[in-house]
Design a protein around this motif. Sequence first.
Motif, PDB file in Angstrom:
ATOM      1  N   UNK A  37      69.368  -3.710  66.171  1.00  0.00           N
ATOM      2  CA  UNK A  37      68.447  -4.787  66.509  1.00  0.00           C
ATOM      3  C   UNK A  37      67.968  -5.424  65.203  1.00  0.00           C
ATOM      4  N   UNK A  38      67.604  -6.692  65.266  1.00  0.00           N
ATOM      5  CA  UNK A  38      67.055  -7.402  64.115  1.00  0.00           C
ATOM      6  C   UNK A  38      65.698  -7.963  64.507  1.00  0.00           C
ATOM      7  N   UNK A  39      64.676  -7.518  63.800  1.00  0.00           N
ATOM      8  CA  UNK A  39      63.331  -8.042  64.023  1.00  0.00           C
ATOM      9  C   UNK A  39      63.016  -9.061  62.936  1.00  0.00           C
ATOM     10  N   UNK A  40      62.874 -10.313  63.325  1.00  0.00           N
ATOM     11  CA  UNK A  40      62.476 -11.372  62.400  1.00  0.00           C
ATOM     12  C   UNK A  40      60.985 -11.621  62.576  1.00  0.00           C
ATOM     13  N   UNK A  41      60.226 -11.375  61.515  1.00  0.00           N
ATOM     14  CA  UNK A  41      58.775 -11.461  61.583  1.00  0.00           C
ATOM     15  C   UNK A  41      58.328 -12.743  60.884  1.00  0.00           C
ATOM     16  N   UNK A  42      57.914 -13.729  61.672  1.00  0.00           N
ATOM     17  CA  UNK A  42      57.493 -15.018  61.132  1.00  0.00           C
ATOM     18  C   UNK A  42      56.032 -14.930  60.691  1.00  0.00           C
ATOM     19  N   UNK A  79      54.664  -4.010  58.498  1.00  0.00           N
ATOM     20  CA  UNK A  79      53.980  -3.015  59.327  1.00  0.00           C
ATOM     21  C   UNK A  79      54.241  -3.267  60.808  1.00  0.00           C
ATOM     22  N   UNK A  80      54.195  -4.534  61.230  1.00  0.00           N
ATOM     23  CA  UNK A  80      54.502  -4.861  62.624  1.00  0.00           C
ATOM     24  C   UNK A  80      55.953  -4.547  62.951  1.00  0.00           C
ATOM     25  N   UNK A  81      56.841  -4.826  62.009  1.00  0.00           N
ATOM     26  CA  UNK A  81      58.246  -4.497  62.223  1.00  0.00           C
ATOM     27  C   UNK A  81      58.471  -3.006  62.344  1.00  0.00           C
ATOM     28  N   UNK A  82      57.791  -2.222  61.511  1.00  0.00           N
ATOM     29  CA  UNK A  82      57.904  -0.761  61.580  1.00  0.00           C
ATOM     30  C   UNK A  82      57.449  -0.248  62.942  1.00  0.00           C
ATOM     31  N   UNK A  83      56.374  -0.815  63.445  1.00  0.00           N
ATOM     32  CA  UNK A  83      55.853  -0.377  64.743  1.00  0.00           C
ATOM     33  C   UNK A  83      56.820  -0.692  65.875  1.00  0.00           C
ATOM     34  N   UNK A  84      57.535  -1.800  65.751  1.00  0.00           N
ATOM     35  CA  UNK A  84      58.431  -2.232  66.827  1.00  0.00           C
ATOM     36  C   UNK A  84      59.815  -1.589  66.748  1.00  0.00           C
ATOM     37  N   UNK A 168      55.251   7.054  60.168  1.00  0.00           N
ATOM     38  CA  UNK A 168      54.216   7.935  59.628  1.00  0.00           C
ATOM     39  C   UNK A 168      53.323   7.253  58.601  1.00  0.00           C
ATOM     40  N   UNK A 169      53.647   6.021  58.235  1.00  0.00           N
ATOM     41  CA  UNK A 169      52.875   5.349  57.188  1.00  0.00           C
ATOM     42  C   UNK A 169      52.300   4.042  57.729  1.00  0.00           C
ATOM     43  N   UNK A 170      51.313   3.518  57.011  1.00  0.00           N
ATOM     44  CA  UNK A 170      50.714   2.226  57.336  1.00  0.00           C
ATOM     45  C   UNK A 170      50.733   1.374  56.070  1.00  0.00           C
TER      46      UNK A 170
END
Length: 316
Positions: A37-42, A79-84, A168-170
């Motif tokens: 999957x590819x998460x593009x975070x605008x 961080x949002x990408x890591x969560x998703x 595990x990180x923020x």
Amino acid sequence: MSLDISVIVPLKNEEESLPELAAWIDRVMQANNYSYEVWMIDDGSTDDSWEVITKLAAGNNHIKGIRFQRNYGKSAALNEGFRAAKGDVIITMDADLQDSPDEIPELYNLIMRDGYDLISGWKKKRYDPIMKTIPSKFFNGVTAKMSGIKLHDFNCGLKSYRRKVVKSIEVYGEMHRYIPVIAKWAGFRKIGEKVVEHRARKYGVTKFGLERFINGFLDLASIMFVGKFGKRPMHFFGAMGFVFFFLGFVISFYLAFAKIVNLQYNMTDRPIFYLALLFMIIGSQLFLTGFIAELVTRNSADRNSYLVEERLEIKA
């Protein structure tokens, strides 16, 4: 459902490069038969980046997007990408085509085959302006020295992680450049480096600003302190307070003894007398800071939150 790879691409105003990047990533994934999957975070783009992401996602169900209402910074986007992310290996790269997706297979193998927790790219040959490369070398040297992590390029956007690391990180502020340091303090010790291709920027202009280095060093100090003393702040402030108070006490004792020996001796005429008072006041304030920090820590919701690697229970 778990995937082989999640690619996280933080971006701001990169509408021209996104179609080429998405096609390039897809070619690499298909050639190696990876599920991905590819998460593009605008991150608050003011151009048509989001519209481009929407069109790409409509034509390729591997592509997903997150759009911030305003610009929060690269750390927030990561961080949002890591969560998703749902992949076994998470790979981050910049959207400007200066990072090559052809590096993905080896970055994946270093995690899954060789057992690394984190691999950081090293742009050994760079195509950035000198106003960026010189400060970057200084920053990387200082960070390596302070953290004890032997990496040449902490700020390289091209990195790969074991999924457990990113969960595990923020990351916040300007701390994306210190993710290896954050991971180390979280207990992930197998951190490696790989020389990666750095390409000249094809579209647009760099978003680099010199103020990032000032903020970056402040964030490094925060990470080093929180990582070592976050759950025991009194050990830091108390030790510093003891040193200052003890110095002030010793000076005061010396001046008092001199007064007893020579009654004509005037303590307050000596500048060292005021230095002793200053040391004792600073020492007391540091003690009080430590006590307050301990109270805050003990009332924190995650005061007893620890990363557990394994748990063994033998039932009778």
